[in-house]
Design an enzyme around this catalytic site. Structure first.
Site, PDB file in Angstrom:
ATOM      1  N   ASP A  16     -17.450  12.225  -5.377  1.00 19.39           N
ATOM      2  CA  ASP A  16     -18.063  10.911  -5.361  1.00 19.39           C
ATOM      3  C   ASP A  16     -19.399  11.081  -4.637  1.00 19.39           C
ATOM      4  O   ASP A  16     -19.562  11.994  -3.825  1.00 19.39           O
ATOM      5  CB  ASP A  16     -17.152   9.942  -4.607  1.00 19.39           C
ATOM      6  CG  ASP A  16     -17.815   8.611  -4.354  1.00 19.39           C
ATOM      7  OD1 ASP A  16     -18.221   7.954  -5.334  1.00 19.39           O
ATOM      8  OD2 ASP A  16     -17.950   8.239  -3.179  1.00 19.39           O
ATOM      9  N   ARG A  17     -20.360  10.219  -4.913  1.00 22.15           N
ATOM     10  CA  ARG A  17     -21.682  10.345  -4.299  1.00 22.15           C
ATOM     11  C   ARG A  17     -21.788   9.600  -2.964  1.00 22.15           C
ATOM     12  O   ARG A  17     -21.840  10.213  -1.915  1.00 22.15           O
ATOM     13  CB  ARG A  17     -22.757   9.845  -5.278  1.00 22.15           C
ATOM     14  CG  ARG A  17     -24.176  10.200  -4.835  1.00 22.15           C
ATOM     15  CD  ARG A  17     -25.227   9.586  -5.735  1.00 22.15           C
ATOM     16  NE  ARG A  17     -25.624   8.283  -5.186  1.00 22.15           N
ATOM     17  CZ  ARG A  17     -26.645   7.572  -5.619  1.00 22.15           C
ATOM     18  NH1 ARG A  17     -27.366   7.989  -6.639  1.00 22.15           N
ATOM     19  NH2 ARG A  17     -26.939   6.419  -5.066  1.00 22.15           N
ATOM     20  N   ASP A  18     -21.807   8.277  -3.027  1.00 27.66           N
ATOM     21  CA  ASP A  18     -22.096   7.456  -1.854  1.00 27.66           C
ATOM     22  C   ASP A  18     -20.883   7.344  -0.930  1.00 27.66           C
ATOM     23  O   ASP A  18     -19.803   6.968  -1.356  1.00 27.66           O
ATOM     24  CB  ASP A  18     -22.544   6.067  -2.301  1.00 27.66           C
ATOM     25  CG  ASP A  18     -23.767   6.132  -3.200  1.00 27.66           C
ATOM     26  OD1 ASP A  18     -24.700   6.879  -2.872  1.00 27.66           O
ATOM     27  OD2 ASP A  18     -23.782   5.447  -4.239  1.00 27.66           O
ATOM     28  N   ASP A  30     -34.433   4.761  -3.357  1.00 27.00           N
ATOM     29  CA  ASP A  30     -35.468   5.481  -2.609  1.00 27.00           C
ATOM     30  C   ASP A  30     -34.960   6.851  -2.168  1.00 27.00           C
ATOM     31  O   ASP A  30     -34.132   6.947  -1.262  1.00 27.00           O
ATOM     32  CB  ASP A  30     -35.883   4.662  -1.390  1.00 27.00           C
ATOM     33  CG  ASP A  30     -37.020   5.284  -0.616  1.00 27.00           C
ATOM     34  OD1 ASP A  30     -37.438   6.424  -0.933  1.00 27.00           O
ATOM     35  OD2 ASP A  30     -37.490   4.635   0.338  1.00 27.00           O
ATOM     36  N   LYS A 105     -14.987   4.175 -12.333  1.00 24.34           N
ATOM     37  CA  LYS A 105     -13.813   4.453 -11.521  1.00 24.34           C
ATOM     38  C   LYS A 105     -13.247   3.118 -11.035  1.00 24.34           C
ATOM     39  O   LYS A 105     -14.018   2.237 -10.697  1.00 24.34           O
ATOM     40  CB  LYS A 105     -14.194   5.335 -10.315  1.00 24.34           C
ATOM     41  CG  LYS A 105     -14.673   6.716 -10.700  1.00 24.34           C
ATOM     42  CD  LYS A 105     -15.045   7.559  -9.498  1.00 24.34           C
ATOM     43  CE  LYS A 105     -16.352   7.075  -8.882  1.00 24.34           C
ATOM     44  NZ  LYS A 105     -16.776   7.864  -7.713  1.00 24.34           N
TER      45      LYS A 105
END
Length: 182
Positions: A16-18, A30, A105
């Protein structure tokens, strides 16, 4: 796992990223705001040293909500590649939660797409994330899962996870040891 049952060798680990790989900045557009989570580079270096393919599976509803553009999303993801090394696949769900897509997801679409892109079977794959949706997506796809809780992970998600690690390095060790249950 039943006595005598063994897992397939791990050929891919999807993140997962965040909140897992990088600090969660809601709807981040950003690249300058991208900060790697503690141990992320070390964990990824260990996987790459062992020849394990890596990928990212991430819900990014900010695109569907009109809060960031696909170009800005790609710029943020490129910054993550710069900080942590290139991932072999990026699978992104840009849809809003109410769209009912197959990729968001906890549905399995992102995990299955990543496995196809990496030419691995789900059973050879471990998903590492910080929420129950990450765990549920892995399970729905037939992959293994390791939860790495952070301050926003709910207690019920921790209790329901098949495997829990204190940090990314520990999660990768668990994945490499084939100790991540389905």
């Amino acid at each position: 796992m039943n006595a005598g049952q063994t897992h397939a060798a791990v050929r891919a680990v999807l993140f997962d990223r965040d909140g897992t790989l990088v600090e969660d900045v809601p709807y981040n557009a950003d690249p300058a705001l991208v900060r790697a989570m503690p141990g992320a580079r070390e964990a990824l270096d260990q996987l790459r040293l062992h020849g394990v393919r890596t990928g990212v599976v991430t819900n990014q509803s900010g695109v569907g909500r009109g809060l960031l553009t696909v170009a800005r999303l790609r710029a943020v993801n490129a910054r993550i590649d710069e900080l942590l090394g290139r991932f072999s696949t990026w699978q992104v769900c840009p849809h809003r939660p109410d769209e009912g897509c197959a990729c968001r997801k906890p549905r399995p679409g992102l995990v299955l797409a990543a496995c196809a892109a990496l030419d691995v079977r789900p059973v050879e794959t471990v998903v590492i994330g910080d929420t129950g949706a990450d765990v549920d997506a892995a399970r729905a796809a037939g992959a293994r899962a390791v939860l790495v809780p952070n301050p926003v992970t709910r207690p019920d998600e921790i209790d329901a996870a098949p495997a829990v690690a204190d940090n990314l390095v520990a999660a990768v060790r668990l994945a490499l040891s084939s100790g991540a249950p389905v």
